[in-house]
Scaffold this motif. Sequence first.
Motif, mmCIF file in Angstrom:
data_model
loop_
_atom_site.group_PDB
_atom_site.id
_atom_site.type_symbol
_atom_site.label_atom_id
_atom_site.label_comp_id
_atom_site.label_asym_id
_atom_site.label_seq_id
_atom_site.Cartn_x
_atom_site.Cartn_y
_atom_site.Cartn_z
ATOM 1 N N THR A 30 0.865 -1.177 0.000
ATOM 2 C CA THR A 30 0.000 0.000 0.000
ATOM 3 C C THR A 30 0.900 1.225 0.000
ATOM 4 O O THR A 30 1.900 1.262 0.707
ATOM 5 N N ALA A 31 0.537 2.207 -0.823
ATOM 6 C CA ALA A 31 1.341 3.427 -0.931
ATOM 7 C C ALA A 31 0.421 4.636 -1.002
ATOM 8 O O ALA A 31 -0.758 4.527 -1.356
ATOM 9 N N THR A 32 0.988 5.789 -0.685
ATOM 10 C CA THR A 32 0.284 7.056 -0.799
ATOM 11 C C THR A 32 0.950 7.875 -1.893
ATOM 12 O O THR A 32 2.174 8.002 -1.909
ATOM 13 N N LEU A 33 0.129 8.415 -2.776
ATOM 14 C CA LEU A 33 0.619 9.299 -3.830
ATOM 15 C C LEU A 33 0.119 10.697 -3.518
ATOM 16 O O LEU A 33 -1.081 10.917 -3.389
ATOM 17 N N THR A 34 1.060 11.630 -3.362
ATOM 18 C CA THR A 34 0.724 12.998 -2.977
ATOM 19 C C THR A 34 1.240 13.983 -4.018
ATOM 20 O O THR A 34 2.400 13.909 -4.420
ATOM 21 N N LEU A 35 0.379 14.894 -4.412
ATOM 22 C CA LEU A 35 0.774 15.967 -5.325
ATOM 23 C C LEU A 35 1.397 17.085 -4.504
ATOM 24 O O LEU A 35 0.758 17.646 -3.617
ATOM 25 N N GLN A 36 2.683 17.399 -4.776
ATOM 26 C CA GLN A 36 3.378 18.473 -4.063
ATOM 27 C C GLN A 36 3.095 19.833 -4.707
ATOM 28 O O GLN A 36 2.867 20.808 -4.017
ATOM 29 N N ASN A 37 3.195 19.880 -6.034
ATOM 30 C CA ASN A 37 2.880 21.089 -6.796
ATOM 31 C C ASN A 37 2.421 20.640 -8.179
ATOM 32 O O ASN A 37 2.159 19.460 -8.377
ATOM 33 N N ASP A 38 2.351 21.536 -9.141
ATOM 34 C CA ASP A 38 1.809 21.188 -10.454
ATOM 35 C C ASP A 38 2.534 20.051 -11.149
ATOM 36 O O ASP A 38 1.959 19.355 -11.963
ATOM 37 N N SER A 39 3.824 19.852 -10.844
ATOM 38 C CA SER A 39 4.572 18.846 -11.591
ATOM 39 C C SER A 39 5.297 17.813 -10.731
ATOM 40 O O SER A 39 5.902 16.892 -11.263
ATOM 41 N N THR A 40 5.240 17.906 -9.418
ATOM 42 C CA THR A 40 5.975 16.994 -8.547
ATOM 43 C C THR A 40 5.012 16.181 -7.680
ATOM 44 O O THR A 40 4.117 16.721 -7.052
ATOM 45 N N TYR A 41 5.263 14.873 -7.664
ATOM 46 C CA TYR A 41 4.486 13.936 -6.854
ATOM 47 C C TYR A 41 5.438 13.190 -5.932
ATOM 48 O O TYR A 41 6.602 12.977 -6.268
ATOM 49 N N ILE A 42 4.912 12.729 -4.801
ATOM 50 C CA ILE A 42 5.674 11.893 -3.870
ATOM 51 C C ILE A 42 4.912 10.572 -3.714
ATOM 52 O O ILE A 42 3.732 10.572 -3.361
ATOM 53 N N LEU A 43 5.600 9.464 -4.010
ATOM 54 C CA LEU A 43 5.048 8.127 -3.795
ATOM 55 C C LEU A 43 5.702 7.584 -2.532
ATOM 56 O O LEU A 43 6.930 7.421 -2.479
ATOM 57 N N LYS A 44 4.895 7.334 -1.511
ATOM 58 C CA LYS A 44 5.428 6.862 -0.232
ATOM 59 C C LYS A 44 4.868 5.479 0.064
ATOM 60 O O LYS A 44 3.648 5.296 0.146
ATOM 61 N N GLN A 45 5.772 4.506 0.232
ATOM 62 C CA GLN A 45 5.363 3.154 0.580
ATOM 63 C C GLN A 45 4.935 3.131 2.043
ATOM 64 O O GLN A 45 5.695 3.539 2.914
ATOM 65 N N GLU A 46 3.733 2.658 2.298
ATOM 66 C CA GLU A 46 3.194 2.666 3.659
ATOM 67 C C GLU A 46 3.368 1.313 4.357
ATOM 68 O O GLU A 46 3.918 1.248 5.437
ATOM 69 N N LYS A 47 2.860 0.255 3.735
ATOM 70 C CA LYS A 47 2.981 -1.063 4.363
ATOM 71 C C LYS A 47 2.994 -2.145 3.293
ATOM 72 O O LYS A 47 2.589 -1.919 2.157
ATOM 73 N N GLY A 48 3.503 -3.297 3.669
ATOM 74 C CA GLY A 48 3.598 -4.404 2.728
ATOM 75 C C GLY A 48 5.011 -4.591 2.218
ATOM 76 O O GLY A 48 5.977 -4.177 2.851
ATOM 77 N N SER A 49 5.116 -5.187 1.054
ATOM 78 C CA SER A 49 6.413 -5.479 0.447
ATOM 79 C C SER A 49 7.140 -4.195 0.059
ATOM 80 O O SER A 49 6.548 -3.128 -0.009
ATOM 81 N N THR A 50 8.424 -4.344 -0.225
ATOM 82 C CA THR A 50 9.235 -3.222 -0.701
ATOM 83 C C THR A 50 9.164 -3.187 -2.220
ATOM 84 O O THR A 50 9.243 -4.230 -2.874
ATOM 85 N N LEU A 51 9.027 -1.996 -2.776
ATOM 86 C CA LEU A 51 9.040 -1.852 -4.230
ATOM 87 C C LEU A 51 10.421 -2.212 -4.754
ATOM 88 O O LEU A 51 11.428 -1.637 -4.328
ATOM 89 N N LYS A 52 10.470 -3.198 -5.656
ATOM 90 C CA LYS A 52 11.719 -3.614 -6.285
ATOM 91 C C LYS A 52 11.485 -3.692 -7.779
ATOM 92 O O LYS A 52 10.414 -4.126 -8.223
ATOM 93 N N VAL A 53 12.491 -3.279 -8.538
ATOM 94 C CA VAL A 53 12.420 -3.349 -9.995
ATOM 95 C C VAL A 53 13.711 -3.970 -10.517
ATOM 96 O O VAL A 53 14.764 -3.865 -9.875
ATOM 97 N N PRO A 54 13.663 -4.621 -11.675
ATOM 98 C CA PRO A 54 14.887 -5.219 -12.211
ATOM 99 C C PRO A 54 15.863 -4.171 -12.732
ATOM 100 O O PRO A 54 15.459 -3.166 -13.312
ATOM 101 N N LYS A 55 17.150 -4.415 -12.470
ATOM 102 C CA LYS A 55 18.212 -3.561 -13.006
ATOM 103 C C LYS A 55 19.463 -4.412 -13.148
ATOM 104 O O LYS A 55 19.966 -4.950 -12.152
ATOM 105 N N ASN A 56 19.962 -4.535 -14.368
ATOM 106 C CA ASN A 56 21.177 -5.310 -14.651
ATOM 107 C C ASN A 56 21.104 -6.730 -14.079
ATOM 108 O O ASN A 56 21.998 -7.182 -13.374
ATOM 109 N N SER A 57 19.990 -7.410 -14.323
ATOM 110 C CA SER A 57 19.769 -8.800 -13.887
ATOM 111 C C SER A 57 19.724 -8.979 -12.375
ATOM 112 O O SER A 57 19.918 -10.082 -11.870
ATOM 113 N N LYS A 58 19.498 -7.899 -11.633
ATOM 114 C CA LYS A 58 19.350 -7.955 -10.181
ATOM 115 C C LYS A 58 18.118 -7.150 -9.798
ATOM 116 O O LYS A 58 17.581 -6.394 -10.593
#
Length: 143
Positions: free
Chosen positions: A100-128
């Motif tokens: 679960t995450a919260t997405l907050t609009l800071q201003n017209d062009s900036t957002y903050i995605l904050k992970q609240e609970k659950g797994s950690t966001l992971k993405v693939p990079k260089n086979s890791k």
Amino acid sequence: MRKLLLSLFAFHFSLLTSFTQGKEGPFRAYIYNNEYEVFLQINLYDEDIEVPGQELYGPLPGYLGKKHNSFCWVITSAKIKDDKTATLSLINDYGSEDLTATLTLQNDSTYILKQEKGSTLKVPKNSKWQKLPKTLELKRQKK
């Protein structure tokens, strides 16, 4: 007859204005973070986003994707709290992790995605797996 025509005109006008108003909003956007090469494609209003190559999921509120990779975190549900804040539920495309995450609009062009609970966001990079920070700043793509 005049009342009927006037009523029909008013109805069509209200549909037209609501349709045009629905085209904009802070939670209908493509936002990205160049440092981690990730992006969010979202439409939390109509929930009509399809994940490219994974249309099996059908229309969704959006997804978090990785540039130059087909991996994604699917937004399974979203709740808009106010004009600047939404709560997102995400699962990875394998279905093995969720958060679960919260997405907050800071201003017209900036957002903050904050992970609240659950797994950690992971993405693939260089086979890791690369863990994303708990708080991630994203920028709105200019039109």
